[in-house]
Design an enzyme around this catalytic site. Structure first.
Site, mmCIF file in Angstrom:
data_model
loop_
_atom_site.group_PDB
_atom_site.id
_atom_site.type_symbol
_atom_site.label_atom_id
_atom_site.label_comp_id
_atom_site.label_asym_id
_atom_site.label_seq_id
_atom_site.Cartn_x
_atom_site.Cartn_y
_atom_site.Cartn_z
ATOM 1 N N GLY A 31 0.804 -1.218 0.000
ATOM 2 C CA GLY A 31 0.000 0.000 0.000
ATOM 3 C C GLY A 31 0.834 1.264 0.000
ATOM 4 O O GLY A 31 2.036 1.251 -0.242
ATOM 5 N N HIS A 34 2.577 4.595 -5.015
ATOM 6 C CA HIS A 34 3.179 5.734 -5.714
ATOM 7 C C HIS A 34 3.386 5.352 -7.178
ATOM 8 O O HIS A 34 2.925 4.283 -7.630
ATOM 9 C CB HIS A 34 4.489 6.151 -5.043
ATOM 10 C CG HIS A 34 5.448 5.017 -4.815
ATOM 11 N ND1 HIS A 34 6.064 4.324 -5.837
ATOM 12 C CD2 HIS A 34 5.892 4.439 -3.668
ATOM 13 C CE1 HIS A 34 6.851 3.398 -5.347
ATOM 14 N NE2 HIS A 34 6.768 3.427 -4.028
ATOM 15 N N GLY A 36 5.849 4.211 -8.748
ATOM 16 C CA GLY A 36 6.518 2.933 -8.958
ATOM 17 C C GLY A 36 5.520 1.788 -8.981
ATOM 18 O O GLY A 36 5.534 0.952 -9.884
ATOM 19 N N HIS A 37 4.627 1.755 -7.961
ATOM 20 C CA HIS A 37 3.569 0.747 -7.964
ATOM 21 C C HIS A 37 2.671 0.896 -9.201
ATOM 22 O O HIS A 37 2.248 -0.093 -9.801
ATOM 23 C CB HIS A 37 2.691 0.886 -6.710
ATOM 24 C CG HIS A 37 3.420 0.713 -5.417
ATOM 25 N ND1 HIS A 37 3.705 1.760 -4.586
ATOM 26 C CD2 HIS A 37 3.908 -0.399 -4.817
ATOM 27 C CE1 HIS A 37 4.335 1.307 -3.513
ATOM 28 N NE2 HIS A 37 4.485 0.004 -3.631
ATOM 29 N N GLN A 61 7.054 -9.749 7.834
ATOM 30 C CA GLN A 61 8.338 -9.352 7.258
ATOM 31 C C GLN A 61 8.981 -8.178 7.982
ATOM 32 O O GLN A 61 9.997 -7.655 7.533
ATOM 33 C CB GLN A 61 8.189 -9.048 5.769
ATOM 34 C CG GLN A 61 7.359 -7.837 5.419
ATOM 35 C CD GLN A 61 7.027 -7.805 3.941
ATOM 36 O OE1 GLN A 61 6.282 -8.637 3.433
ATOM 37 N NE2 GLN A 61 7.589 -6.831 3.229
ATOM 38 N N GLN A 153 14.694 -9.028 -3.417
ATOM 39 C CA GLN A 153 13.374 -9.639 -3.323
ATOM 40 C C GLN A 153 12.962 -10.251 -4.661
ATOM 41 O O GLN A 153 12.441 -11.373 -4.713
ATOM 42 C CB GLN A 153 12.350 -8.593 -2.891
ATOM 43 C CG GLN A 153 10.911 -9.080 -2.953
ATOM 44 C CD GLN A 153 9.926 -8.011 -2.506
ATOM 45 O OE1 GLN A 153 9.692 -7.838 -1.329
ATOM 46 N NE2 GLN A 153 9.357 -7.286 -3.463
ATOM 47 N N SER A 185 9.775 5.491 -3.310
ATOM 48 C CA SER A 185 9.601 4.552 -2.204
ATOM 49 C C SER A 185 8.553 5.090 -1.244
ATOM 50 O O SER A 185 8.495 6.307 -1.002
ATOM 51 C CB SER A 185 10.929 4.357 -1.452
ATOM 52 O OG SER A 185 10.732 3.640 -0.248
#
Length: 283
Positions: A31, A34, A36-37, A61, A153, A185
């Site tokens: 969630g 931004h 990037g997502h 995590q 990741q 980020s």
């Protein structure tokens, strides 16, 4: 924007799509979305008939001293971004929906998580692998989308899919940056104005490393040392690591050859930021 909160609701929706012969893309997120997502969602919408975006701040995590409680959240803004970008469903479960009482089954991996971020965040990738595996089982996507900014990741998820024979295509997408180069980020919100200005040193060090390689330098330690010196020239920067590794094994390298990842994690105040570049020297 359709927001589903239970596993059963998501499974029912996906089954209906699959009955129509539609392909499904999954964009797993925590969630506070931004650009990037948004680039991941856009790629999924382009490549699939339907797109599910998961919005779940995964407690598994986060280490005990990390920012689980303060991690930024804004579901209303997330829903608007998903809707305008063309996603079909948000899966937004509560932790109790994902981890039932007595939960004791995990997905763990050796090797790849033992370097870079895994050294200072020892529980992190166990939590990532477990929740991503659960999301894959719930949504049953044809493709899933992850950003290159989290390069370790991405490598770990790709390895997990191979090792566990998952019939899912993993699509890695490029880093999206601010106009001054800072990688997008959700944690950038933690930066004070002076820290935000200082954090540009990360993308400058990325450019330095790339330029040294373009100019013919192949000594990985020399490149890393030059990048560390540049980052260290910024008083507000506190280096966690800068390393050059083999992208497929995460093991340190001495010579720049093959599939190479140069990655860094640096703290600015309470924000721990990561950045990287990837090169395939065989191309």
């Amino acid at each position: 924007m359709k927001i589903l909160k239970t596993v059963d609701e998501v499974r029912s929706q996906v089954k209906a799509w699959k009955k129509e012969g539609l392909s499904v893309g999954l964009v797993p997120t925590m969630g506070y979305l931004h650009e990037g997502h948004q680039s991941l969602i856009r790629k999924s919408v382009e490549q699939n008939d339907r797109t599910v975006v998961s919005v779940f701040v995964n407690p598994m995590q986060f280490g005990p001293t990390e920012d689980l409680e303060s991690y930024p959240r804004d579901l209303d803004a997330d829903a608007k971004l998903c809707e305008t970008t063309g996603a079909d469903v948000i899966f937004h479960p509560e932790p109790e929906e994902m981890y039932k009482p007595g939960f004791c089954s995990y997905v763990n991996m050796t090797g790849l998580p033992d370097a870079l971020c895994g050294l200072t965040r020892p529980v992190h990738f166990k939590g990532v692998c477990t929740v991503v595996n659960k999301l894959f089982n719930i949504v049953q996507p044809d493709r899933a989308y992850f950003g290159q900014k989290d390069a370790q990741q991405l490598a770990i998820i790709m390895r997990m899919v191979i090792d566990l024979n998952m019939d899912i295509e993993i699509v890695g997408c490029p880093i999206i940056r601010e106009a001054d180069g800072l990688a997008k980020s959700s944690r950038n919100i933690y930066l004070k104005p002076e820290e935000r200005q200082a954090a540009v040193i990360l993308s400058k060090s990325v450019k330095l490393g790339q330029q040294m390689i373009a100019d013919g330098e192949r000594d990985a330690k020399k490149i890393v040392a030059a990048m560390k010196d540049l980052i260290g020239s910024e008083p507000l920067a506190d280096i966690d690591y800068v390393e050059m590794v083999d992208m497929d094994t995460m093991k340190s390298i001495d010579i720049v050859e093959g599939h190479v990842l140069c990655a860094m994690a640096v703290r600015f105040g309470k924000a721990r930021l990561i950045d990287n570049f990837i090169l395939d020297m065989n191309k």
